[in-house]
Scaffold this motif. Structure first.
Motif, mmCIF file in Angstrom:
data_model
loop_
_atom_site.group_PDB
_atom_site.id
_atom_site.type_symbol
_atom_site.label_atom_id
_atom_site.label_comp_id
_atom_site.label_asym_id
_atom_site.label_seq_id
_atom_site.Cartn_x
_atom_site.Cartn_y
_atom_site.Cartn_z
ATOM 1 N N VAL A 82 5.116 2.499 2.898
ATOM 2 C CA VAL A 82 5.258 1.328 2.031
ATOM 3 C C VAL A 82 5.279 1.772 0.582
ATOM 4 O O VAL A 82 4.685 2.803 0.233
ATOM 5 C CB VAL A 82 4.112 0.322 2.303
ATOM 6 N N GLN A 83 5.949 1.012 -0.251
ATOM 7 C CA GLN A 83 5.961 1.322 -1.672
ATOM 8 C C GLN A 83 4.691 0.811 -2.340
ATOM 9 O O GLN A 83 4.045 -0.131 -1.847
ATOM 10 C CB GLN A 83 7.179 0.690 -2.338
ATOM 11 N N VAL A 125 1.871 5.684 1.132
ATOM 12 C CA VAL A 125 2.253 4.800 0.035
ATOM 13 C C VAL A 125 3.015 5.628 -0.996
ATOM 14 O O VAL A 125 2.474 6.586 -1.551
ATOM 15 C CB VAL A 125 1.026 4.140 -0.606
ATOM 16 N N ARG A 139 -8.746 -5.709 -2.648
ATOM 17 C CA ARG A 139 -7.393 -5.438 -2.148
ATOM 18 C C ARG A 139 -7.339 -5.440 -0.615
ATOM 19 O O ARG A 139 -6.330 -5.832 -0.040
ATOM 20 C CB ARG A 139 -6.907 -4.078 -2.656
ATOM 21 N N ASN A 174 -3.627 -4.952 0.792
ATOM 22 C CA ASN A 174 -2.688 -5.455 -0.207
ATOM 23 C C ASN A 174 -2.699 -4.569 -1.441
ATOM 24 O O ASN A 174 -3.659 -3.826 -1.683
ATOM 25 C CB ASN A 174 -3.064 -6.885 -0.607
ATOM 26 N N ASN A 175 -1.647 -4.679 -2.221
ATOM 27 C CA ASN A 175 -1.532 -3.899 -3.451
ATOM 28 C C ASN A 175 -1.837 -2.422 -3.201
ATOM 29 O O ASN A 175 -2.640 -1.801 -3.906
ATOM 30 C CB ASN A 175 -2.459 -4.453 -4.535
ATOM 31 N N GLN A 212 -6.421 -5.863 6.581
ATOM 32 C CA GLN A 212 -5.311 -6.296 5.734
ATOM 33 C C GLN A 212 -5.394 -5.536 4.428
ATOM 34 O O GLN A 212 -6.418 -5.593 3.738
ATOM 35 C CB GLN A 212 -5.389 -7.801 5.480
ATOM 36 N N GLN A 220 -1.724 1.532 -3.088
ATOM 37 C CA GLN A 220 -1.464 2.537 -4.103
ATOM 38 C C GLN A 220 -1.315 3.907 -3.445
ATOM 39 O O GLN A 220 -1.820 4.122 -2.335
ATOM 40 C CB GLN A 220 -2.587 2.552 -5.119
ATOM 41 N N GLY A 240 2.185 -1.214 -4.337
ATOM 42 C CA GLY A 240 2.160 -2.651 -4.529
ATOM 43 C C GLY A 240 2.417 -3.443 -3.264
ATOM 44 O O GLY A 240 2.228 -4.664 -3.241
ATOM 45 N N GLY A 241 2.816 -2.764 -2.219
ATOM 46 C CA GLY A 241 3.112 -3.421 -0.955
ATOM 47 C C GLY A 241 1.876 -3.649 -0.113
ATOM 48 O O GLY A 241 0.752 -3.343 -0.519
ATOM 49 N N SER A 242 2.110 -4.186 1.076
ATOM 50 C CA SER A 242 1.014 -4.549 1.980
ATOM 51 C C SER A 242 1.276 -4.022 3.390
ATOM 52 O O SER A 242 2.429 -3.860 3.803
ATOM 53 C CB SER A 242 0.849 -6.071 2.055
ATOM 54 N N LEU A 243 0.191 -3.762 4.087
ATOM 55 C CA LEU A 243 0.236 -3.432 5.506
ATOM 56 C C LEU A 243 -0.972 -4.064 6.175
ATOM 57 O O LEU A 243 -2.013 -4.262 5.528
ATOM 58 C CB LEU A 243 0.191 -1.914 5.731
#
Length: 113
Positions: free
Chosen positions: A11-12, A111, A65, A82-83, A80, A85, A14-17
């Motif tokens: 994931v880039q 990431v 996060r 989020n954001n 979860q 890094q 700022g993304g979420s998984l």
């Protein structure tokens, strides 16, 4: 009891998984369940823990996060994230926090910046 972790990936920033950990059978005497992570060249560290009553605790680096949750009826614990890094890049493991408690096989989260 075996734990199966899933949900990792690339994931880039700022993304979420969302990671999920499923137990192969009912965990008797519900214990605290946790997610740990291990980055390359570093020691395994605690990311988040959730008690059977729902009380949670997080590493300072992920507070605000990440969110840990559990469903004892389904024998699952989720994380979860989020954001995300680049510093969150690691193999993530779920764990039943008890003497000799089982570990999942790990799921890789990468990431990119």
């Amino acid at each position: 009891v075996q734990l199966q972790a899933s949900g990792g990936g690339l994931v880039q920033a700022g993304g979420s998984l969302r990671l999920s950990c499923a137990a192969s059978e009912t965990i008797s005497d519900p214990n605290a369940m946790a997610w740990y992570r291990q980055a390359p060249g570093k020691e395994r560290e605690l990311v988040a823990v959730i008690l059977s009553g729902g009380l949670t605790n997080y590493a300072d680096s992920v507070k605000g996060r990440f969110t840990i949750s559990r469903d004892d009826a389904k024998n699952t614990v989720d994380l979860q994230m989020n954001n995300l890094q680049p510093a969150d890049t690691a193999v993530y493991y779920c764990h039943v926090v008890s003497p000799g408690g089982p570990w999942g096989q790990g799921t890789l989260v990468t990431v990119s910046s």
